[in-house]
Design an enzyme around this catalytic site. Structure first.
Site, mmCIF file in Angstrom:
data_model
loop_
_atom_site.group_PDB
_atom_site.id
_atom_site.type_symbol
_atom_site.label_atom_id
_atom_site.label_comp_id
_atom_site.label_asym_id
_atom_site.label_seq_id
_atom_site.Cartn_x
_atom_site.Cartn_y
_atom_site.Cartn_z
ATOM 1 N N CYS A 34 -6.491 12.609 53.814
ATOM 2 C CA CYS A 34 -7.231 13.813 53.256
ATOM 3 C C CYS A 34 -8.515 13.705 53.587
ATOM 4 O O CYS A 34 -9.279 14.438 52.612
ATOM 5 C CB CYS A 34 -6.859 14.059 51.825
ATOM 6 S SG CYS A 34 -5.026 14.049 51.188
ATOM 7 N N LYS A 40 -6.195 6.787 39.419
ATOM 8 C CA LYS A 40 -6.610 5.679 40.310
ATOM 9 C C LYS A 40 -7.412 4.586 39.508
ATOM 10 O O LYS A 40 -8.150 3.800 40.078
ATOM 11 C CB LYS A 40 -7.895 6.434 41.240
ATOM 12 C CG LYS A 40 -7.326 7.221 42.140
ATOM 13 C CD LYS A 40 -8.145 8.080 43.010
ATOM 14 C CE LYS A 40 -7.846 9.336 43.832
ATOM 15 N NZ LYS A 40 -6.897 9.079 44.834
ATOM 16 N N GLN A 43 -13.364 7.449 43.461
ATOM 17 C CA GLN A 43 -13.441 6.016 44.113
ATOM 18 C C GLN A 43 -14.372 5.173 43.482
ATOM 19 O O GLN A 43 -14.253 3.864 43.494
ATOM 20 C CB GLN A 43 -13.505 6.111 45.479
ATOM 21 C CG GLN A 43 -12.358 6.989 46.437
ATOM 22 C CD GLN A 43 -11.028 6.307 46.254
ATOM 23 O OE1 GLN A 43 -10.644 5.231 45.694
ATOM 24 N NE2 GLN A 43 -9.904 7.050 46.692
ATOM 25 N N ASP A 94 -18.126 13.558 42.905
ATOM 26 C CA ASP A 94 -16.884 13.247 42.941
ATOM 27 C C ASP A 94 -16.662 11.552 43.010
ATOM 28 O O ASP A 94 -17.142 10.917 43.864
ATOM 29 C CB ASP A 94 -15.858 13.686 44.601
ATOM 30 C CG ASP A 94 -14.800 12.875 44.721
ATOM 31 O OD1 ASP A 94 -14.330 12.311 43.716
ATOM 32 O OD2 ASP A 94 -14.060 13.434 45.540
ATOM 33 N N HIS A 120 -13.473 14.204 50.776
ATOM 34 C CA HIS A 120 -12.031 14.457 50.505
ATOM 35 C C HIS A 120 -11.614 15.684 50.732
ATOM 36 O O HIS A 120 -12.774 16.639 50.165
ATOM 37 C CB HIS A 120 -11.445 13.913 49.343
ATOM 38 C CG HIS A 120 -10.128 13.788 49.077
ATOM 39 N ND1 HIS A 120 -9.388 14.830 48.781
ATOM 40 C CD2 HIS A 120 -9.249 12.794 49.149
ATOM 41 C CE1 HIS A 120 -8.021 14.453 48.459
ATOM 42 N NE2 HIS A 120 -7.975 13.111 48.716
HETATM 43 N N1 PMP Z 1 -11.636 12.916 46.138
HETATM 44 C C1 PMP Z 1 -11.777 11.647 46.524
HETATM 45 C C2 PMP Z 1 -12.682 10.632 47.078
HETATM 46 C C3 PMP Z 1 -10.091 10.790 46.534
HETATM 47 O O1 PMP Z 1 -10.184 9.743 46.954
HETATM 48 C C4 PMP Z 1 -9.161 11.420 45.858
HETATM 49 C C5 PMP Z 1 -7.586 11.047 45.969
HETATM 50 N N2 PMP Z 1 -7.331 10.140 47.143
HETATM 51 C C6 PMP Z 1 -9.445 12.860 45.439
HETATM 52 C C7 PMP Z 1 -10.626 13.442 45.740
HETATM 53 C C8 PMP Z 1 -8.342 13.754 45.015
HETATM 54 O O2 PMP Z 1 -7.843 13.218 43.741
HETATM 55 P P1 PMP Z 1 -6.526 13.503 43.174
HETATM 56 O O3 PMP Z 1 -5.551 13.367 43.995
HETATM 57 O O4 PMP Z 1 -6.252 12.502 42.060
HETATM 58 O O5 PMP Z 1 -6.843 14.984 42.902
#
Ligand code: PMP
Length: 423
Positions: free
Chosen positions: A385, A245, A222, A219, A121
């Protein structure tokens, strides 16, 4: 049919639009919230609102106690050794930026290397790109192939004695579980090259990174909503996830930092709360985790996180949840086979756990999402993203459906029917 009795816990799911019941399939972006979380936050503002870590009066002490209890609860949730390893953040993005500013910025030097994957991401790319430019560090990537498999055969060249940090996602927010993106033959190549007996890629990458002296950031944005995370078993050095999430509120996240790294952590933000003594010339900092929590935090958010963790711990069995989500993914994948021009992204089409991304040759993903919205169905469209990931797949965008504890087969059948009609 999967009848989902938990739906009654979620007030937002009963809302209708255009006469259609909400079908919410964008859980990888953010989940809906149960009454328990909404009530906990509401109750906090009604009965317990006060500043934490500052007040001498009863209400402030109670608010501080509740906040710190959630820290302990979070430590238990991921099996951290101590609550001092838990830092409350605004979310994963904030957590990774804190690691870059409070640890990597001081500990990494010119010529050092950071290794990430092409699955990441943007929030696990940009802080490292920026740091690499500022400090003369080399940012290296484990490449993704066009078929969505991770080319892990590159690992022995990429992971070197100069690698100081390996930062990677446990589950891609586009292609799913990273372990499922490593082919059997590539994995065999790795275990032979490294003489490793690890059973999966995540464990092997952590093991080999540590052997080279590199620290590991996971990270878990997910992963944490769907599986039991055990930081002691994983042996990771940093781990990040977001409350929103996994049934909790937005603006609240978790950064785990292993205790042995605490002496090397410097404050990322300066101000009240992180400081011990201040003179006109200088200041001395508090210890972890206050060191990284400058300013008044999102107290009600942390209280909401606590309620979300209680809900997940008391009401959800992660093994059963995974079975339910996999069954729903397989239902979608089976039925999607009969729809022309749908391309499911990633290898092993039938190895999806809780999210599926696809593209339709003749229709832009935004048009798919806008069409489904007429029926009150929420799916994600765009690059999620994750532009470098899409670049590897040689596409610019995709549609993503992502499931959570309240989704049903009925919802997916309706989705399939509408997709067939659209195409
Ligand atoms: N890493 C991953 C794998 C994500 O899916 C996301 C959110 N889509 C993020 C980072 C960023 O998370 P946040 O928007 O809660 O900061």
């Amino acid at each position: 049919m999967i009848f989902n009795h938990r739906r009654n816990d979620f007030p937002s799911l009963s809302h209708k639009y255009n006469g259609h019941q909400l079908i919410y399939l964008d859980n990888a972006a953010t989940t809906q919230k149960p009454y328990a979380v909404i009530k906990a936050m509401n109750d906090f503002y009604v009965t317990s609102n006060a500043p934490i870590h500052r007040g001498i009066y009863r209400l402030a002490e109670e608010a501080t106690y509740s906040y710190e209890m959630v820290r302990q609860q979070t430590a238990n949730f991921i099996n951290a050794v101590s609550p001092s390893e838990i830092v409350f953040t605004h979310g994963v993005t904030h957590g990774i930026n804190i690691v870059a500013a409070s640890w990597a910025y001081h500990m990494l030097h010119e010529g050092d290397e950071i290794l990430i994957t092409q699955l990441e991401h943007h929030s696990n790319i940009l802080p490292w790109q920026d740091l690499a430019k500022k400090k003369g560090i080399l940012l290296k990537w484990i490449p993704l192939r066009k078929d969505g498999t991770l080319d892990v055969t590159t690992l022995p060249q990429l992971l070197t004695n100069r690698t100081k940090l390996v930062a990677f996602t446990m589950h891609s927010n586009v292609l799913g579980d990273i372990n499922s993106l490593v082919s059997h033959s590539d994995y065999q190549f790795l275990t032979k090259s490294y003489h490793s007996s690890q059973q999966d890629f995540i464990s092997l990458l952590i093991e080999q990174s540590h052997k080279k002296g590199a620290r590991v950031l996971l990270d878990a944005a997910q992963a944490a909503p769907h599986e039991k995370i055990d930081v002691q078993q994983l042996t990771c050095d940093f781990l990040v996830f977001s409350a929103h999430k996994m049934l909790g509120p937005t603006g609240c996240g978790i950064l785990y930092i292993k205790q042995e790294l605490h002496p090397h952590i410097k404050p990322a933000s300066l101000g009240g709360g992180m400081v011990y003594n201040v003179t006109q010339q200088e200041y001395s900092s508090r210890n972890m985790p206050s060191l990284l929590e400058a300013g008044t935090p999102h107290t009600a958010g942390v209280i909401g996180l606590g309620a979300a963790l209680t809900y997940l711990t008391e009401k959800i069995n992660f093994i059963e949840l995974q079975e339910q989500e996999t069954a729903l993914c397989n239902l979608f994948l089976m039925q999607a086979q009969s729809i022309p021009n749908i391309q499911i992204l990633g290898p092993n089409a039938f190895n999806k756990k809780h999210l599926i991304s696809f593209s339709i040759k003749t229709i832009h993903s935004h048009d798919v999402a806008a069409y489904l919205d007429n029926y009150n169905i929420c799916v994600r469209a765009g690059n999620h993203c994750a532009q470098p990931l899409h670049q590897a797949l040689e596409i610019t965008n995709s549609v993503r459906i992502s499931l959570y504890i309240y989704n049903t087969d009925r919802e997916l059948k309706k989705l399939i029917k509408l997709l067939s009609k659209l195409i």
